[in-house]
Design a protein around this motif. Sequence first.
Motif, PDB file in Angstrom:
ATOM      1  N   MET A   1       0.841  -1.197   0.000  1.00  0.00           N
ATOM      2  CA  MET A   1       0.000   0.000   0.000  1.00  0.00           C
ATOM      3  C   MET A   1       0.871   1.241   0.000  1.00  0.00           C
ATOM      4  O   MET A   1       1.888   1.295   0.649  1.00  0.00           O
ATOM      5  N   THR A   2       0.405   2.216  -0.705  1.00  0.00           N
ATOM      6  CA  THR A   2       1.085   3.498  -0.651  1.00  0.00           C
ATOM      7  C   THR A   2       0.811   4.115   0.714  1.00  0.00           C
ATOM      8  O   THR A   2      -0.218   3.879   1.310  1.00  0.00           O
TER       9      THR A   2
ATOM     10  N   GLU B  12       4.596  -0.837   4.019  1.00  0.00           N
ATOM     11  CA  GLU B  12       3.625  -0.320   3.043  1.00  0.00           C
ATOM     12  C   GLU B  12       2.196  -0.671   3.446  1.00  0.00           C
ATOM     13  O   GLU B  12       1.287  -0.662   2.614  1.00  0.00           O
ATOM     14  N   HIS B  13       2.000  -1.024   4.718  1.00  0.00           N
ATOM     15  CA  HIS B  13       0.663  -1.245   5.279  1.00  0.00           C
ATOM     16  C   HIS B  13      -0.040  -2.477   4.721  1.00  0.00           C
ATOM     17  O   HIS B  13      -1.247  -2.493   4.538  1.00  0.00           O
ATOM     18  N   GLU B  14       0.749  -3.529   4.469  1.00  0.00           N
ATOM     19  CA  GLU B  14       0.162  -4.831   4.171  1.00  0.00           C
ATOM     20  C   GLU B  14       0.355  -5.720   5.386  1.00  0.00           C
ATOM     21  O   GLU B  14       1.324  -5.592   6.110  1.00  0.00           O
ATOM     22  N   ILE B  27      -4.458  -5.765   3.086  1.00  0.00           N
ATOM     23  CA  ILE B  27      -4.059  -4.454   3.601  1.00  0.00           C
ATOM     24  C   ILE B  27      -4.561  -4.314   5.039  1.00  0.00           C
ATOM     25  O   ILE B  27      -5.563  -4.920   5.426  1.00  0.00           O
ATOM     26  N   TYR B  30      -5.581  -0.127   9.348  1.00  0.00           N
ATOM     27  CA  TYR B  30      -5.117   1.269   9.305  1.00  0.00           C
ATOM     28  C   TYR B  30      -5.169   1.790   7.872  1.00  0.00           C
ATOM     29  O   TYR B  30      -5.691   2.876   7.593  1.00  0.00           O
ATOM     30  N   ALA B  31      -4.641   0.993   6.940  1.00  0.00           N
ATOM     31  CA  ALA B  31      -4.614   1.414   5.531  1.00  0.00           C
ATOM     32  C   ALA B  31      -6.032   1.519   4.978  1.00  0.00           C
ATOM     33  O   ALA B  31      -6.362   2.463   4.256  1.00  0.00           O
ATOM     34  N   LYS B  34      -7.601   4.674   6.167  1.00  0.00           N
ATOM     35  CA  LYS B  34      -7.062   5.868   5.512  1.00  0.00           C
ATOM     36  C   LYS B  34      -7.596   5.995   4.089  1.00  0.00           C
ATOM     37  O   LYS B  34      -7.823   7.101   3.595  1.00  0.00           O
ATOM     38  N   GLU B  58      -4.413  -3.630  -6.713  1.00  0.00           N
ATOM     39  CA  GLU B  58      -4.797  -2.237  -6.509  1.00  0.00           C
ATOM     40  C   GLU B  58      -6.105  -2.199  -5.748  1.00  0.00           C
ATOM     41  O   GLU B  58      -7.005  -3.006  -6.000  1.00  0.00           O
ATOM     42  N   GLY B  66      -4.819   2.710  -3.690  1.00  0.00           N
ATOM     43  CA  GLY B  66      -3.718   2.117  -2.941  1.00  0.00           C
ATOM     44  C   GLY B  66      -3.112   1.001  -3.769  1.00  0.00           C
ATOM     45  O   GLY B  66      -3.817   0.148  -4.303  1.00  0.00           O
ATOM     46  N   GLU B  67      -1.795   1.029  -3.909  1.00  0.00           N
ATOM     47  CA  GLU B  67      -1.120  -0.042  -4.627  1.00  0.00           C
ATOM     48  C   GLU B  67      -0.599  -1.036  -3.612  1.00  0.00           C
ATOM     49  O   GLU B  67      -0.081  -0.656  -2.562  1.00  0.00           O
ATOM     50  N   VAL B  68      -0.764  -2.313  -3.919  1.00  0.00           N
ATOM     51  CA  VAL B  68      -0.325  -3.375  -3.015  1.00  0.00           C
ATOM     52  C   VAL B  68       0.862  -4.072  -3.661  1.00  0.00           C
ATOM     53  O   VAL B  68       0.798  -4.483  -4.819  1.00  0.00           O
ATOM     54  N   TYR B  69       1.953  -4.172  -2.881  1.00  0.00           N
ATOM     55  CA  TYR B  69       3.194  -4.702  -3.413  1.00  0.00           C
ATOM     56  C   TYR B  69       3.392  -6.153  -2.974  1.00  0.00           C
ATOM     57  O   TYR B  69       2.961  -6.543  -1.891  1.00  0.00           O
TER      58      TYR B  69
END
Lengths: 385, 128
Positions: A1-2, B12-14, B27, B30-31, B34, B58, B66-69
């Motif tokens: 997540m960004t 990155e909030h995962e 995610i 918290y993410a 937001k 995404e 939000g992009e998820v890596y």
Amino acid sequence: MTNHPEPGPGIRSPLHDAHVAAGASFTDFAGWQMPVRYSSELDEHRAVRTAAGLFDLSHMAEILVAGPEAGAALDFALSGHISTLDIGQARYTLLLTPEGGVIDDVIVYRTHENRFGVVANAGNRFEAAGALSVRAVGFDTTVVDESEALALIAVQGPRAEEILLSLDGLDVPVPVGSLRNYRCVTGVWRGNEIMIARTGYTGEDGFELYIRVAFAQELWESLLEVGAPHGLIPAGLACRDTLRLEAGMPLYGHELGLDIRPQQVGLGRTVRLEGKGDFVGRQASEVPLPEGARLLVGLASEGRRAGRAGYAVFDSPEGGEPVGEVTSGALSPTLGHPIAMAFVDRALSEPGTPLYIDVRGTRIAASVTSLPFYKRSTPQRKVAP
Amino acid sequence: MSEQAELKYTAEHEWVRIDGDTLTVGITAYAADKLGEVVFVDVPEAGASVSKGKVVAEVESTKSVGEVYAPVDGTIVESNSAVADNPELINEDPTGAGWLFTIRIGSPESFDASGLLDADAYAALTRG
């Protein structure tokens, strides 16, 4: 997540404690810490479309322009013909640069013969107040930035009128029910001065209420109490943005800016070249738009993936150079499909033109659509004859 | 020990749940908070080979994306089709029904290099 940055300390609204108590999430907006949503931005959006939402807009800037030549000073300072407003009339108008760009878009309220309230965007407060002060030099008028003294609460939605009619202690010379669109009235609520205007930024019927900050919380709570049976809920800035986007209304910094001419965004009519004298930006505004100037259009797509501010627009599904750029976009909560506003080459601005938005590497088909995307079905109040 | 405490996290909030050589990824609450209400989710294809740090999913609200890596190098085993159909699951149950995908770890080294955070370290990050 960004990573989403936490809002900084920021300036707090006079209603901050009420928002915290209501469980709001906050966002930084032009240096203010404002509610972005209370629980669900989709519910808040739908409430405004079907019943009513209550917005805290205390971050907006209020600039008083008063004196025997206040109207003449505003005719010179702004793009509209302000001195022709009736007492109790409001007008959407622009503060132009000498080059014809936009410093801010404002609403001017003529509250008295020699008193005008100019409401500017929070992020442009000092630019707007500064420009008005400078442009008023030589006129018999004073310009006072009252932003810190005044709170702004908006009741927006088809049930807004019923809600204001059930508010106790309101004493205004024009009954709220007969206040027409883009009209305003100054009165008293529980002994305190209040200005009520039938204006808004949601595409719905509604009112904006200006009151001294000390009484803002009492007004907010009273409105929530009398409004709850009508479906009124507090609404944050997240839904305000999707509401104004559906209504095709420009947002400064997205569809308006120093390098954007009003004619590019369909606001040429707000620049009054006929009927009034010189004003800042007149000379530049008399020059037609250059051939290459892009025009603002609506874009509608299928599916659920939205184009967003800054995304490139193409006229083919692959290859080629960008022909435009998205300025605002979201999945429309009311329409259920993605919508966007974008600047595109003039030759591609006709409704029905097929275009493509580059959504993070994937081109999504979109069709040029006339604005607004959404128009309310309830009859609009008659405007001035 | 609570379920939350068993999860690992990325900066990155995962969140990541480890089950042998397979990780389940979503995610964090918290993410999700937001981001706002999720209205669209794009999940990866099963079988896709991915490398750490690459965008694999995404998550969009009306407000933002939000992009998820990928937390490690590996192969996507399964994607959660339920969240694609009902994106609100991400807000309702981010660490449960709102999971996004599972990934088989490519090599022990890639897992060692993932730099996952424990619950305390992640909590410290979000207290910011």
